[in-house]
Design an enzyme around this catalytic site. Structure first.
Site, short mmCIF file in Angstrom:
data_model
loop_
_atom_site.label_atom_id
_atom_site.label_comp_id
_atom_site.label_asym_id
_atom_site.label_seq_id
_atom_site.Cartn_x
_atom_site.Cartn_y
_atom_site.Cartn_z
CE LYS A 78 -4.04 -1.95 1.86
NZ LYS A 78 -5.08 -1.99 3.13
CG ASP A 114 -8.08 0.00 2.98
OD1 ASP A 114 -9.09 -0.74 2.54
OD2 ASP A 114 -6.91 -0.05 2.74
N GLY A 137 -0.40 -1.36 14.99
CA GLY A 137 0.12 -1.52 13.69
C GLY A 137 0.71 0.00 13.25
N GLY A 139 1.42 0.22 9.40
CA GLY A 139 1.49 0.17 8.28
C GLY A 139 0.40 1.07 7.53
N GLY A 140 -0.04 0.42 6.11
CA GLY A 140 -1.03 1.23 5.39
C GLY A 140 -2.37 1.43 5.88
CG MET A 141 -5.85 -1.53 7.79
SD MET A 141 -7.19 -0.91 6.64
CE MET A 141 -7.52 -2.34 5.93
#
Length: 281
Positions: A78, A114, A137, A139-141
């Site tokens: 992502k 998202d 997390g 990251g991208g999400m």
């Protein structure tokens, strides 16, 4: 009542058929079944196929060179695709994460649906804005989740990530705290934006948050889409907590992708049926 498409019917594919794809490290059939169901129901000359991507640069070059209309981007790509597109729309640029690419005659335009899905679910589930949150997390999400929470009015929270660079950077960007673990944190909302619990992954069958943290929470939100009943979700249900699942996320974000690819907005009922069909064995 609109008849349910029969998945056994052969789809007619011609030189004019528009192709849409997904690129993922560990693809599932959920998106493939969701999109193809709606193409069939709405009579659209499209077909959708999931791919495992090992070289994201070559994969995106293929999207451009072959005239592939739409491309869903999943973990772990992502952020890597940012350098490979021509335009970042506000939904992707604001959080520096891409989950959707639309090919407009060779020009690749990036979006992030998202964010839209998470924000919508916080509203529809009426999650109290007063709850302190922990996003697991970085990251991208996780970026999409922290941005959605902040924009929705959640003022107090932690980004919980082991990465000593991306974790503090994400927290600082939105004015929240960072922690390398959940030790000593008592969030009212736990949101898992890691792959822990995902089918086929290294953390399959594992809890993404300790039991005592889930016991102390009011709302548990797991963005892992497959399985929808992750260990975290199962524990939260067992404890009687409000639960938001990755199945809800993927249905909403996929519906927005569908609109971007086709220009057609399915009804809520059509999205519901497509989502149910996407999870049938």
């Amino acid at each position: 009542m609109t008849p349910t498409p029969d998945p056994r019917v052969t789809v007619r594919v011609s030189r004019d058929t528009q192709l849409c794809v997904s690129l993922s490290g560990r693809p599932s059939d959920i998106g493939t079944r969701f999109h193809n169901y709606l193409y069939a129901e709405l009579g659209l000359d499209y077909v959708y196929k999931a791919f495992t991507a090992t070289d994201i640069r070559d994969a995106v070059a293929g999207v451009r060179g072959l005239g592939i209309r739409g491309c869903a981007v999943s973990m772990p790509w992502k952020e890597d695709v940012i350098a490979l597109v021509d335009e970042m729309t506000p939904s992707a640029a604001a959080i520096e994460s891409v989950n959707t690419i639309v090919n407009d005659d060779g020009r690749l335009v990036a979006y992030n649906t998202d964010y839209l899905a998470i924000r919508s679910l916080l509203d529809s589930h009426e999650v109290p804005r007063s709850l302190p949150f922990a996003v697991l997390g970085s990251g991208g999400m996780a970026k999409a989740a922290v941005a959605a929470l902040t924009d929705a009015g959640f003022a107090s929270g932690h980004v919980v990530a082991r990465n000593p660079e991306t974790g503090p950077a994400l927290a600082s960007r939105y004015g929240h705290a960072w922690a390398s673990s959940l030790d000593g944190i008592a969030p009212g909302l736990v949101l898992n934006a890691t792959p822990v619990g995902m089918a086929g992954g290294a953390g399959e069958g594992e809890l993404s948050a300790p039991r005592e943290v889930v016991e102390g929470a009011e709302v548990v939100f797991d963005v892992v889409a497959f399985p929808s009943e992750t260990p975290l979700v199962a524990l939260a249900r067992e404890l009687g907590r409000e639960v938001i699942t990755g199945a809800e996320v993927i249905a909403l974000q996929a519906a927005e992708q569908f609109v971007l690819y086709t220009g057609v907005r399915p009804t809520d009922e059509q999205v519901r049926r497509a989502s149910e069909f996407s999870r049938e064995a």
